[in-house]
Design a protein around this motif. Structure first.
Motif, mmCIF file in Angstrom:
data_model
loop_
_atom_site.group_PDB
_atom_site.id
_atom_site.type_symbol
_atom_site.label_atom_id
_atom_site.label_comp_id
_atom_site.label_asym_id
_atom_site.label_seq_id
_atom_site.Cartn_x
_atom_site.Cartn_y
_atom_site.Cartn_z
ATOM 1 N N SER A 285 0.831 -1.211 0.000
ATOM 2 C CA SER A 285 0.000 0.000 0.000
ATOM 3 C C SER A 285 0.862 1.255 0.000
ATOM 4 C CB SER A 285 -0.925 -0.003 1.211
ATOM 5 O OG SER A 285 -0.142 -0.088 2.384
ATOM 6 N N THR A 286 2.049 1.144 0.576
ATOM 7 C CA THR A 286 2.819 2.359 0.797
ATOM 8 C C THR A 286 4.183 2.293 0.116
ATOM 9 O OG1 THR A 286 1.780 2.276 2.945
ATOM 10 C CG2 THR A 286 3.422 3.982 2.615
ATOM 11 N N ILE A 287 4.292 2.969 -1.004
ATOM 12 C CA ILE A 287 5.565 3.019 -1.720
ATOM 13 C C ILE A 287 6.020 4.472 -1.768
ATOM 14 C CG2 ILE A 287 6.708 2.684 -3.949
ATOM 15 C CD1 ILE A 287 4.824 0.375 -4.456
ATOM 16 N N VAL A 288 7.283 4.694 -1.448
ATOM 17 C CA VAL A 288 7.829 6.046 -1.608
ATOM 18 C C VAL A 288 9.057 5.959 -2.505
ATOM 19 C CG1 VAL A 288 6.965 6.856 0.619
ATOM 20 C CG2 VAL A 288 9.265 5.882 0.456
ATOM 21 N N TRP A 289 9.469 7.065 -3.059
ATOM 22 C CA TRP A 289 10.626 7.081 -3.953
ATOM 23 C C TRP A 289 11.868 7.477 -3.182
ATOM 24 C CZ3 TRP A 289 8.367 4.482 -7.397
ATOM 25 C CH2 TRP A 289 7.039 4.751 -7.752
ATOM 26 N N SER A 290 12.998 6.955 -3.614
ATOM 27 C CA SER A 290 14.223 7.244 -2.873
ATOM 28 C C SER A 290 14.548 8.737 -2.871
ATOM 29 C CB SER A 290 15.400 6.429 -3.416
ATOM 30 O OG SER A 290 15.346 6.357 -4.812
ATOM 31 N N SER A 291 14.045 9.447 -3.855
ATOM 32 C CA SER A 291 14.316 10.889 -3.928
ATOM 33 C C SER A 291 13.317 11.718 -3.119
ATOM 34 C CB SER A 291 14.281 11.326 -5.394
ATOM 35 O OG SER A 291 13.037 10.955 -5.954
ATOM 36 N N ASP A 292 12.285 11.030 -2.564
ATOM 37 C CA ASP A 292 11.289 11.765 -1.780
ATOM 38 C C ASP A 292 11.905 12.379 -0.523
ATOM 39 O OD1 ASP A 292 9.081 11.422 -3.343
ATOM 40 O OD2 ASP A 292 8.364 9.621 -2.304
ATOM 41 N N GLY A 293 11.297 13.438 -0.077
ATOM 42 C CA GLY A 293 11.671 14.024 1.203
ATOM 43 C C GLY A 293 10.797 13.446 2.303
#
Ligand SMILES: Nc1ncnc2c1ncn2[C@@H]1O[C@H](COP(=O)(O)OP(=O)(O)OP(=O)(O)O)[C@@H](O)[C@H]1O
Ligand SMILES: [Mg+2]
Length: 397
Positions: A285-293
């Protein structure tokens, strides 16, 4: 028949005198016991239609007396069918004369028996070489091949040993080496491991899978052990009272058993060995990108009410896991997810079995990421692993 190496067509084998009457009853759907009762004819096989693909490891299972051995012996015509046909490639076996049949068994279709079928007056290597010797191959060459085959089945330094000094497992390895020595296109195996104790049996199954992987030969394998059938079989055929009940991949058979007889077999199976991770994984359900803050990471976790998120790059290549604590750290330092994620995360392939994932699932803090070519395609939770192990949790029986 390009994609079929062996085929049976309306294959029927009856024992007894009154076959015509028995056939008439069978056509009407009469069962084996009634046919025997009314006509004195034993139905070993009735109307079996099978296509076996080149390179396939095809398993035949059924209760004792269901016709497994009769069927496999029709594949090299050790049994002559009462009705119907068996084909090897495009050739109907019934068109072959005696010499051609012997040649077929020697060169194309080898057999491994339950009780080894070795020649006790010959030592190990003489047994393995036998087929090559009969073919007239010279001594040096056949010895070389025989040693190679012994090596392939995991036997070393035993070539001059007497058969009597070998364990059951070793004897069956010799049997397998002998069958492989002729480089057959099809290997018939009639309950080859059923006389072996469980640990030896497991080693042999592993050995056979390795050999199959390496040689890509067609193997027709008989067993009455459903776990063995599901572990080895690309496809499994279930026989009952001489009839073919269902032919399918282990996974399809489990999710769609043809009837209660099949279901009973499946209930005896260890589901964890068959079900793959692909069947039980869920979408993360929860994916974030490595470049996210930090802000996006925290917001995603809050929105989904989870304490961690999976980190991927723009191509969905899995990078690691960021926990809520990690994200709060980020917030303090105003950096990127990549700086505070956990990189050392145990992952698993979608093709792994539930049995493979169980020890990992036991001590992981978050659902295990499932990867295909490095891409995150799902996650497996401890709960979903446990759920698959409960029989009948995915069907209505
Ligand atoms: N030579 C024979 N004469 C009479 N009946 C036979 C003969 N061979 C087999 N049968 C019968 O045919 C049926 C199928 O036998 P088959 O040996 O093929 O079963 P199977 O599935 O291999 O059993 P098992 O698991 O015990 O090896 C059985 O009812 C058996 O009694
Ligand atoms: Mg048998």
């Amino acid at each position: 028949m390009n994609n079929i190496i062996m085929k049976t067509e309306h294959l029927t084998k009856l024992y007894g005198r009154n076959k015509t009457e028995a056939l008439n009853l069978l056509k009407k759907g009469t069962d084996k016991a009634t046919v025997l009762d009314k006509t004195g004819v034993t139905v070993a096989l009735y109307d079996v239609n099978l296509d076996i693909k080149p390179g396939e490891l095809f398993v035949i299972i059924g209760l004792s007396g269901s016709g497994k051995s009769t069927l496999v012996r029709c594949f090299n015509r050790l049994n002559t069918p009462t009705r119907g046909n068996v084909y090897f490639k495009d050739q109907a076996l019934k068109t072959l004369n005696k010499e051609q049949l012997i040649q077929l068994r020697r060169e194309k279709i080898a057999m491994v028996f339950q009780h080894f079928g070795l020649m006790s007056h010959r030592n190990v290597i003489e047994n393995v070489e036998y087929g090559l010797e009969v073919k007239g191959m010279d001594k040096i060459k056949r010895k070389e091949i025989a040693l190679d085959m012994l090596d392939m089945v995991g036997l070393k330094d035993v070539e001059t040993m007497d058969l009597t000094s070998l364990s059951g497992g070793m004897k069956q390895r010799v049997g397998l080496a002998r069958a492989l020595a002729n480089d057959p296109e099809v290997l018939l195996m009639d309950e080859p491991f059923s006389a072996l104790d469980p640990l030896v049996k497991r080693d042999m199954q592993f050995e056979l899978l390795k050999i199959h992987q390496k040689l890509k030969r067609t193997i027709i394998f008989i067993t009455h052990d459903i776990n063995e059938a599901f572990k080895l079989g690309d496809r499994v055929a279930i026989m009952r009272d001489g009839r073919l009940i269902q032919v399918d991949t282990p996974e399809n058979m489990m999710s769609n058993p043809a009837d209660d007889y099949v279901q009973d077999f499946i209930d005896g199976a260890d589901r964890s060995q068959v079900m793959s991770v692909r069947n039980v994984m869920i979408t993360p359900s929860t994916i974030v990108w490595s470049s996210d803050g930090p802000r996006r990471a925290i917001q995603e976790m809050r929105a989904n009410n989870v304490p961690s998120a999976y980190v991927c790059d723009q191509d969905m290549q899995f990078q690691g896991v960021i926990t809520l604590e990690g994200a709060l750290e980020l917030q303090k330092h105003k950096t990127k997810v990549a700086d505070y994620m956990i990189r050392d995360v145990t992952t698993i392939s979608a093709d792994a079995t539930i049995a493979d994932v169980m020890p990992i699932a036991a001590d992981t803090k978050f659902p295990i990421p499932v990867l295909e070519d490095g891409k995150l395609i799902g996650i497996v939770s401890k709960a979903s692993v446990i759920e698959t192990l409960i029989p009948d949790s995915n069907n209505n029986h």
